[in-house]
Scaffold this motif. Structure first.
Motif, PDB file in Angstrom:
ATOM      1  N   PRO A 282     -72.724  64.391 -45.508  1.00 16.45           N
ATOM      2  CA  PRO A 282     -71.484  63.888 -46.090  1.00 16.45           C
ATOM      3  C   PRO A 282     -71.394  62.365 -46.280  1.00 16.45           C
ATOM      4  CG  PRO A 282     -71.146  64.246 -43.754  1.00 16.45           C
ATOM      5  CD  PRO A 282     -72.557  64.686 -44.044  1.00 16.45           C
ATOM      6  N   GLU A 283     -72.436  61.616 -45.897  1.00 17.81           N
ATOM      7  CA  GLU A 283     -72.306  60.143 -45.875  1.00 17.81           C
ATOM      8  C   GLU A 283     -71.815  59.574 -47.217  1.00 17.81           C
ATOM      9  OE1 GLU A 283     -74.855  61.864 -44.810  1.00 17.81           O
ATOM     10  OE2 GLU A 283     -75.345  61.267 -42.759  1.00 17.81           O
ATOM     11  N   ASP A 284     -72.462  59.986 -48.321  1.00 18.82           N
ATOM     12  CA  ASP A 284     -72.078  59.421 -49.623  1.00 18.82           C
ATOM     13  C   ASP A 284     -70.653  59.813 -50.015  1.00 18.82           C
ATOM     14  OD1 ASP A 284     -74.618  58.465 -49.596  1.00 18.82           O
ATOM     15  OD2 ASP A 284     -75.266  59.419 -51.469  1.00 18.82           O
ATOM     16  N   GLY A 285     -70.268  61.034 -49.613  1.00 18.38           N
ATOM     17  CA  GLY A 285     -68.909  61.493 -49.898  1.00 18.38           C
ATOM     18  C   GLY A 285     -67.881  60.664 -49.131  1.00 18.38           C
ATOM     19  N   ILE A 286     -68.206  60.352 -47.897  1.00 18.00           N
ATOM     20  CA  ILE A 286     -67.297  59.520 -47.095  1.00 18.00           C
ATOM     21  C   ILE A 286     -67.170  58.131 -47.735  1.00 18.00           C
ATOM     22  CG2 ILE A 286     -67.056  58.325 -44.877  1.00 18.00           C
ATOM     23  CD1 ILE A 286     -68.357  60.858 -43.603  1.00 18.00           C
ATOM     24  N   ASP A 287     -68.298  57.566 -48.151  1.00 17.58           N
ATOM     25  CA  ASP A 287     -68.264  56.235 -48.801  1.00 17.58           C
ATOM     26  C   ASP A 287     -67.383  56.289 -50.060  1.00 17.58           C
ATOM     27  OD1 ASP A 287     -69.960  55.283 -46.910  1.00 17.58           O
ATOM     28  OD2 ASP A 287     -71.748  55.265 -48.196  1.00 17.58           O
ATOM     29  N   GLU A 288     -67.570  57.357 -50.852  1.00 12.74           N
ATOM     30  CA  GLU A 288     -66.782  57.466 -52.086  1.00 12.74           C
ATOM     31  C   GLU A 288     -65.298  57.615 -51.775  1.00 12.74           C
ATOM     32  OE1 GLU A 288     -68.112  60.304 -55.080  1.00 12.74           O
ATOM     33  OE2 GLU A 288     -66.213  60.090 -56.178  1.00 12.74           O
ATOM     34  N   ALA A 289     -64.978  58.440 -50.792  1.00 16.63           N
ATOM     35  CA  ALA A 289     -63.564  58.657 -50.429  1.00 16.63           C
ATOM     36  C   ALA A 289     -62.923  57.344 -49.978  1.00 16.63           C
ATOM     37  CB  ALA A 289     -63.470  59.712 -49.335  1.00 16.63           C
ATOM     38  N   LEU A 290     -63.648  56.593 -49.171  1.00 18.09           N
ATOM     39  CA  LEU A 290     -63.083  55.319 -48.683  1.00 18.09           C
ATOM     40  C   LEU A 290     -62.934  54.317 -49.828  1.00 18.09           C
ATOM     41  CD1 LEU A 290     -64.982  55.043 -45.275  1.00 18.09           C
ATOM     42  CD2 LEU A 290     -62.576  55.666 -45.641  1.00 18.09           C
ATOM     43  N   ARG A 291     -63.851  54.383 -50.801  1.00 23.35           N
ATOM     44  CA  ARG A 291     -63.741  53.507 -51.969  1.00 23.35           C
ATOM     45  C   ARG A 291     -62.484  53.845 -52.776  1.00 23.35           C
ATOM     46  NH1 ARG A 291     -68.383  54.703 -54.319  1.00 23.35           N
ATOM     47  NH2 ARG A 291     -67.616  55.820 -56.154  1.00 23.35           N
ATOM     48  N   HIS A 292     -62.259  55.132 -53.035  1.00 19.91           N
ATOM     49  CA  HIS A 292     -61.039  55.522 -53.765  1.00 19.91           C
ATOM     50  C   HIS A 292     -59.792  55.086 -53.003  1.00 19.91           C
ATOM     51  CE1 HIS A 292     -63.505  57.642 -56.524  1.00 19.91           C
ATOM     52  NE2 HIS A 292     -63.696  58.728 -55.809  1.00 19.91           N
TER      53      HIS A 292
END
Ligand code: CA
Length: 382
Positions: free
Chosen positions: A150-160
């Motif tokens: 999930p690392e990239d998904g977490i990064d994307e979520a925090l970016r949004h």
């Protein structure tokens, strides 16, 4: 006023980094734009939805070969008559898919003409603005070849979240165990206050969906989208009341006839017609009327270029809450944050988010000016 010419612009470009979702790889971003010229010098623009796996040439061929000949010398203000004529004459080989995508793009362009001719935004012609701004939710979370999850998904979520988005929708459908771990990891990272949804793009059956629904109750998902194949009405009826999470679907249903039994039988909590796919303004307003009669919420599907985005905002403005109240549950704008080389440039970056909300343009028609250089750059010949 008479229609003089219809141009179909097919735009297509390969992505630097292809991405995938539960149904396959997206290697290109494409758009099918409809430009309709009238004898009064007014030009209207529309867009036909082009799914990630859909060749844009198919909807374009429907317009060129089936619909354009019906439209020449006709009055754009006869939009309802023209809609029914296009639908009826293409019935034996249409009724859905690219045929109705094509009708949708034509219909949006006709309403753009009507609005420009009267100097009014399309929302006013539809009956008025229930709202002048809408809360967007981020769509994205596609996966790439070398991505880590999930690392990239977490990064994307925090970016949004740091960009000010208050709602976002994950891509799931990669296996129930994988999805559960992903949803839990993202929810933990973003905290409880972000509205979180997930979209399986039809990857599951009712049994798998049931597990996913029960086992994500703690993560408090706002809705789960297309858990099942888009035609599986019996499956949706079976899962609809299992948990408190709303069940959403509809981007692959077409027209009032496609939606009729889904609405009447209460198969869904949230309907997701796509203006550029389910029938344009003419038909989506009728779908909305059916939905209102059954007090069913609509949160439109949006996935295209800036033309489709702008048109969808006019539709959202005119959507009545179901039911009306002092603080009704409001529709959201699906706000694609995935890679798209020309989505915003095509409409000269006319639509932006401010303070977590997107203003609905109040300019005539669908409210955007097209940058023809973008069409010249990405257009392909048919
Ligand atoms: Ca979807």
């Amino acid at each position: 006023m008479k229609i003089k010419q219809i141009h179909v612009h097919v735009l297509k470009t390969s992505l630097d980094e292809p991405f995938y979702f539960s149904q396959g790889w997206v290697n290109h971003r494409s758009a099918v734009l409809v430009e309709i010229e009238t004898d009064e010098g007014i030009t209207g623009w529309g867009e036909c939805l082009c799914h990630g796996l859909q060749p844009p040439e198919i909807a374009a061929a429907f317009i060129q070969h089936a619909f354009a000949p019906m439209l020449i010398d006709r009055d754009p203000f006869d939009s309802d008559v023209l809609w029914e004529e296009m639908y009826n004459k293409s019935r034996p080989y249409g009724q859905g898919g690219a045929a109705v995508n094509a009708i949708s793009g034509v219909d949006i362009a006709l309403w753009d003409i009507k609005g420009k001719s009267l100097g009014l935004p399309v929302s006013k012609l539809l009956g008025g603005n229930y709202r002048t701004k809408v809360m967007p939710y981020a769509t994205g979370f596609y996966r790439t070849l070398n991505g880590k999850y999930p690392e990239d998904g977490i990064d994307e979520a925090l970016r949004h979240k740091s960009n000010g988005l208050k709602a976002m929708k994950l891509k799931i459908g990669f296996g129930v165990e994988e999805d559960l771990a992903f949803i839990r990891a993202v929810r933990e990272a973003i905290g409880p206050d972000v509205r979180l949804m997930a979209d399986a793009n039809g990857a599951y059956n009712a049994a798998l969906a049931r597990r996913l629904m029960y086992e994500t109750r703690e993560q408090k998902l706002y809705f789960l989208e297309e858990l099942l194949a888009p035609e599986d009405q019996e499956g949706y009826l079976a899962i609809r009341h299992l948990t408190e999470t709303y069940i959403a679907s509809g981007e692959n249903l077409f027209g009032k006839r496609g939606y009729r039994t889904w609405i009447a039988q209460g198969a869904l909590d949230i309907l997701q017609p796509d203006l550029c796919s389910s029938g344009g303004f003419t038909e989506c307003v009728k779908i909305a009327t059916l939905a209102q009669a059954w007090n069913t919420m609509i949160i439109p599907h949006v996935w295209g270029s800036g033309v489709g985005l702008a048109a969808s905002l006019q539709f959202i403005a005119a959507l009545p809450p179901a039911p009306l109240s002092l603080n009704p549950e409001e529709p959201m704008l699906e706000y694609d944050q995935s890679s798209h080389p020309f989505r915003a440039a095509l409409i000269q970056h006319a639509i932006t988010m401010k303070d977590g909300m997107v203003d609905i343009p109040q300019r005539p028609g669908i409210g955007v000016e097209i940058d023809r250089d973008v069409i010249a750059t990405y257009g392909i010949s048919m």
